[in-house]
Design a protein around this motif. Structure first.
Motif, short mmCIF file in Angstrom:
data_model
loop_
_atom_site.label_atom_id
_atom_site.label_comp_id
_atom_site.label_asym_id
_atom_site.label_seq_id
_atom_site.Cartn_x
_atom_site.Cartn_y
_atom_site.Cartn_z
N TYR A 154 -5.62 6.86 0.98
CA TYR A 154 -4.32 6.52 2.35
C TYR A 154 -6.31 6.26 3.35
O TYR A 154 -6.36 5.38 4.02
CB TYR A 154 -4.00 7.47 3.04
CG TYR A 154 -4.01 6.80 4.59
CD1 TYR A 154 -3.18 5.63 4.92
CD2 TYR A 154 -4.46 7.92 6.25
CE1 TYR A 154 -3.46 5.10 6.36
CE2 TYR A 154 -4.81 7.24 7.27
CZ TYR A 154 -3.72 6.65 7.94
OH TYR A 154 -3.42 5.83 8.56
N HIS B 17 0.62 -1.11 0.20
CA HIS B 17 -0.19 -0.09 -0.40
C HIS B 17 0.47 1.00 -0.04
O HIS B 17 0.70 2.33 -0.47
CB HIS B 17 -0.76 0.01 1.24
CG HIS B 17 -1.97 -0.90 1.06
ND1 HIS B 17 -1.98 -2.12 1.79
CD2 HIS B 17 -3.53 -1.26 0.60
CE1 HIS B 17 -3.42 -2.63 1.36
NE2 HIS B 17 -3.93 -2.16 0.78
N THR C 215 -5.54 -0.90 -4.66
CA THR C 215 -5.17 0.68 -4.19
C THR C 215 -4.18 0.97 -5.75
O THR C 215 -4.09 2.77 -6.19
CB THR C 215 -3.78 0.70 -3.34
OG1 THR C 215 -4.65 0.11 -1.98
CG2 THR C 215 -3.40 2.15 -2.38
N ILE D 49 -8.13 3.87 1.20
CA ILE D 49 -8.39 2.86 1.99
C ILE D 49 -8.58 2.25 2.11
O ILE D 49 -8.85 0.84 3.25
CB ILE D 49 -5.99 2.91 1.78
CG1 ILE D 49 -6.03 3.24 0.13
CG2 ILE D 49 -5.96 0.97 2.14
CD1 ILE D 49 -4.68 3.06 0.14
#
Length: 299
Positions: free
Chosen positions: A213, A196, A226, A216
Motif C-alpha cells: 500500500y 487497487h 499494482t 502504491i
C-alpha cells in the motif's frame, strides 16, 4: 416559466395544508394524503431533521459551497425526499447535501417529496438511494451493503434486485471490508481506487499488504502496476521466501470461522506454550458498532 411558477405555488399550497392541525396526515389512507404523499411540497428547513441512518459520514466543504452557489442562482432543481415523523416534523431520507447547502445560503424552505415510512423502511430507502449515488467512495458503498445485510437482513440476491447491481459486483464491494483499516482509509481519502483495493485483497499478510500500500502511494502505481506487483509478490513468496512456522490446525480452522463471522480478517497469534492473542480490526465507528452487535449476539 409560467409552469414553474404554478408548480411552486402548488407546493406552497400543499405546505399550508400540512400546517393545518385538522389535516395531520399520518398514513396513506388519511384524508388529503393523495394530495401530499409523492408530490413536491415546499417545507420549512427548520421542520426537517437529518437522517440518523445516512450512510455518508463526510461532506466535502468545497463541493458543498459550490452546490450552495448553484442553488443560490438556480434554486434546488432536484427535490429532497423526507418522511413524515409527526405534525409538521420531517426527517431526511435523501438529499442531505442539498439540505445543507440550502441552509448554508440562508434559505428558509426547500422543495421535498414526502413519504410515510417506518424506521426500517427509512433505513433501507436511505441506504439504497445513497448506494446509487455517483460520488460515494467504494468503502462507503461497501459499508452500506453491509448494513443492508446486518440491519435489514437482505441477502446479496435481494440487494441485487433493490439496487440494480450484479451479485458479483456487490460481493466485490463487500470484500473490500476485509482490507486493513489503514488501506480502507486510503480508499476513503481517494489515494486508492477500487481496482487497487481489489488487488490488495489478495495479500493476506497484513504487514505485507501495508508495505505494498505504501509503495502504491509513494510511486503512484496504476491498478495494472499494482496487480503486477501483487502477482510478483505471490511468485516470490512461493519460490524464495522461507516457510513460516506451521500454524496449529485449530488456529487455522478458527481463523477462517472468525473471519466469516465478523466479515473481516482476524489476526490470531499463538506462542509455543499455546497462549495467544486475537485481534479484530474495524474501519470506523459504524463498523465497530457492527462488530459489537455480533459479539453481543453470540452470547
Amino acid at each position: 416559466m409560467a409552469k414553474a411558477t404554478k408548480k411552486q405555488a402548488l407546493g406552497r399550497g400543499l405546505s399550508a395544508l400540512l400546517k393545518d392541525p385538522e389535516n395531520d396526515i399520518k398514513s396513506a389512507e388519511d384524508k388529503n394524503a393523495d394530495k401530499v404523499v409523492g408530490n413536491i411540497v415546499e417545507l420549512d428547513l427548520k421542520d426537517i431533521e437529518v437522517n440518523p441512518f445516512q450512510p455518508r459520514t463526510s461532506f466535502n466543504e468545497e463541493a458543498l459551497r459550490e452546490l450552495a452557489s448553484s442553488i443560490r442562482e438556480l434554486g434546488v432543481i432536484q427535490p429532497i425526499t423526507v418522511r413524515k415523523l409527526s405534525f409538521n416534523k420531517y426527517q431526511l431520507v435523501s438529499g442531505e447535501r442539498r439540505f445543507r447547502a440550502s441552509k448554508l445560503i440562508g434559505n428558509e424552505t426547500i422543495p421535498a417529496y414526502i413519504r410515510i415510512a417506518n424506521d426500517q423502511e427509512s433505513l433501507e430507502m436511505a441506504l439504497v438511494e445513497n448506494i446509487q449515488r455517483q460520488d460515494l467512495d467504494p468503502i462507503e458503498i461497501a459499508l452500506s451493503y453491509q448494513r443492508l445485510i446486518d440491519e435489514i437482513q437482505l441477502t446479496q440476491e435481494q440487494m441485487s434486485d433493490r439496487v440494480g447491481k450484479n451479485r458479483s459486483t456487490i460481493a466485490n464491494y463487500l470484500r473490500l471490508l476485509k482490507l486493513d483499516p489503514i488501506v480502507q482509509t486510503g480508499m476513503r481519502d481517494g489515494f486508492l481506487s477500487m481496482g487497487h483495493g481489489r488487488a490488495l485483497i489478495n495479500i493476506e499478510n497484513t504487514g505485507d499488504q501495508l508495505d505494498i500500500y505504501e509503495k502504491i502511494i509513494a510511486d503512484k502505481l496504476s491498478v495494472r502496476q499494482t496487480e503486477a506487483l501483487v502477482k510478483n509478490y505471490h511468485a516470490t513468496s512461493e519460490t524464495q521466501l522461507p516457510k513460516k512456522q506451521d500454524t496449529p490446525e485449530f488456529i487455522q480452522k478458527g481463523n477462517k470461522e472468525f473471519a466469516d463471522y465478523f466479515g473481516a480478517k482476524v489476526d490470531i497469534k499463538v506462542s509455543k506454550n499455546g497462549r495467544g492473542k486475537i485481534t479484530i480490526p474495524f474501519s470506523s465507528e459504524e463498523d465497530f458498532n457492527r462488530l459489537q452487535k455480533l459479539i453481543k449476539g453470540a452470547k
